[in-house]
Enzyme design. Structure first.
Site, PDB file in Angstrom:
ATOM      1  CB  THR A  13      13.038  32.179 -31.710  1.00  0.00           C
ATOM      2  OG1 THR A  13      12.413  33.423 -32.034  1.00  0.00           O
ATOM      3  CG2 THR A  13      13.939  32.363 -30.501  1.00  0.00           C
ATOM      4  N   GLY A  14      12.266  30.370 -34.250  1.00  0.00           N
ATOM      5  CA  GLY A  14      11.374  30.136 -35.372  1.00  0.00           C
ATOM      6  C   GLY A  14      12.096  30.276 -36.702  1.00  0.00           C
ATOM      7  CB  SER A  15      15.487  30.259 -37.481  1.00  0.00           C
ATOM      8  OG  SER A  15      15.955  29.426 -36.443  1.00  0.00           O
ATOM      9  CB  THR A  16      12.588  25.411 -39.401  1.00  0.00           C
ATOM     10  OG1 THR A  16      11.210  25.770 -39.201  1.00  0.00           O
ATOM     11  CG2 THR A  16      13.185  24.891 -38.099  1.00  0.00           C
ATOM     12  N   GLY A  18      10.999  30.730 -43.689  1.00  0.00           N
ATOM     13  CA  GLY A  18      10.550  32.109 -43.728  1.00  0.00           C
ATOM     14  C   GLY A  18      11.589  33.134 -43.329  1.00  0.00           C
ATOM     15  N   GLY A  20      12.715  33.920 -40.403  1.00  0.00           N
ATOM     16  CA  GLY A  20      13.683  33.387 -39.453  1.00  0.00           C
ATOM     17  C   GLY A  20      14.800  32.627 -40.139  1.00  0.00           C
ATOM     18  CB  SER A 147       3.817  42.682 -38.193  1.00  0.00           C
ATOM     19  OG  SER A 147       2.925  42.895 -39.271  1.00  0.00           O
ATOM     20  CE1 TYR A 160       1.339  38.159 -36.844  1.00  0.00           C
ATOM     21  CE2 TYR A 160       0.421  40.064 -37.981  1.00  0.00           C
ATOM     22  CZ  TYR A 160       1.476  39.215 -37.734  1.00  0.00           C
ATOM     23  OH  TYR A 160       2.688  39.418 -38.361  1.00  0.00           O
TER      24      TYR A 160
END
Length: 270
Positions: A13-16, A18, A20, A147, A160
């Site tokens: 997920t969130g792999s477009t 960075g 991911g 993190s 966060y």
């Protein structure tokens, strides 16, 4: 070590961009069929094209879905009804100048709730669906990208940090729930990384202060992460390497763990 994931289907997920994106490429390089995810079709299509170009012969597909919502998660699941590997990477941070109690007290509800839905509930919703299916097959890997802020609560990003600590609780609890099934659940804890969000922040700081990005990076570390042992930001590939390992057959005895790839920022040994 040769990681062979041929025949496995992996969701990142969130792999477009960075971490991911680097993880999607790492899993594809290991032979997995990888599903890339982002919020917009344009970003997803671009990532798929670029990964296919970089890794000819790789099996890459993409789905645009906003996983911060239950509706988005349901739409995603409808298009990918089964998976062997789930990397819960999607997330964001709101980097502010907040430091004192007056500033922290001013963080609005929508920031707390928005980060929780994206950073935590996205992984909860997908794990809730895919984990039982992995258990039925007797093999599966789930990784939450947390993190070092989960352990070193940052006063400048308190909301966060809260979500990253929550991910550790969720990942450990899920690991215990699937004990002995052949399915593992782990969390990976990056430190400061040259990812899109933090990279853009550093670039803005460099431009604002008339310094190089390397100087801005060092200033960030000295002010906010002085305990770093590598004295630099990690690369996305360095973090992805840990995630790919956690998704491999070789990591079969690693479950319920918080795997730090934080450059030594966290000082305690545990």
């Amino acid at each position: 070590m040769i990681v062979d994931l041929k025949g496995r289907t992996a969701i990142v997920t969130g792999s477009t961009a960075g971490i991911g994106r680097a993880t999607a490429e790492g899993l594809a390089r290991a032979g997995a069929s990888v599903v890339v995810n982002g919020r917009t079709q344009e970003r997803v299509d671009q990532a798929v094209r670029e990964i296919r170009a970089a890794l000819p012969g790789s099996d890459i597909s993409g789905i645009a879905a906003d996983l911060s919502t239950a509706e988005g998660a349901s739409a995603f699941i409808a298009q990918v009804p089964d998976a062997d590997i789930l990397a819960n990477n999607v997330g964001t941070a709101l980097i502010r100048d907040y430091s004192g109690i007056a500033d922290i007290a001013a963080i609005p509800d929508e920031d707390w709730i928005g980060l929780f839905h994206l950073n935590v509930m996205s992984g909860v919703r997908l794990s809730r669906y895919y984990l039982p299916r992995m258990v039925d097959k007797g093999w599966g890997r789930v990784v939450f990208v947390s993190s070092e802020s989960a352990l070193n609560t940052p006063k400048e990003m308190l909301d966060y940090g809260m979500t990253k600590t929550a991910q550790l609780a969720v990942s450990r609890g899920l690991a215990e729930a699937v004990a002995g099934t052949g399915v593992t659940v782990n969390a990976v804890l990056p430190g400061p990384t040259r990812s899109e969000i933090l990279g853009n922040f550093i670039a803005e700081q460099a431009e604002t202060n008339g310094i190089t990005q390397d100087e801005a990076e060092q200033g960030f570390l000295q002010a906010l992460r002085p305990t770093t042992l590598i004295k630099r930001f990690s690369t996305t590939d360095e973090v992805a390497n840990m995630i790919v390992y956690a998704c491999s057959d070789q990591a079969s005895a690693t479950s319920g763990a918080a795997l730090r790839v934080d450059g030594g920022v966290v000082r305690f040994v545990a």
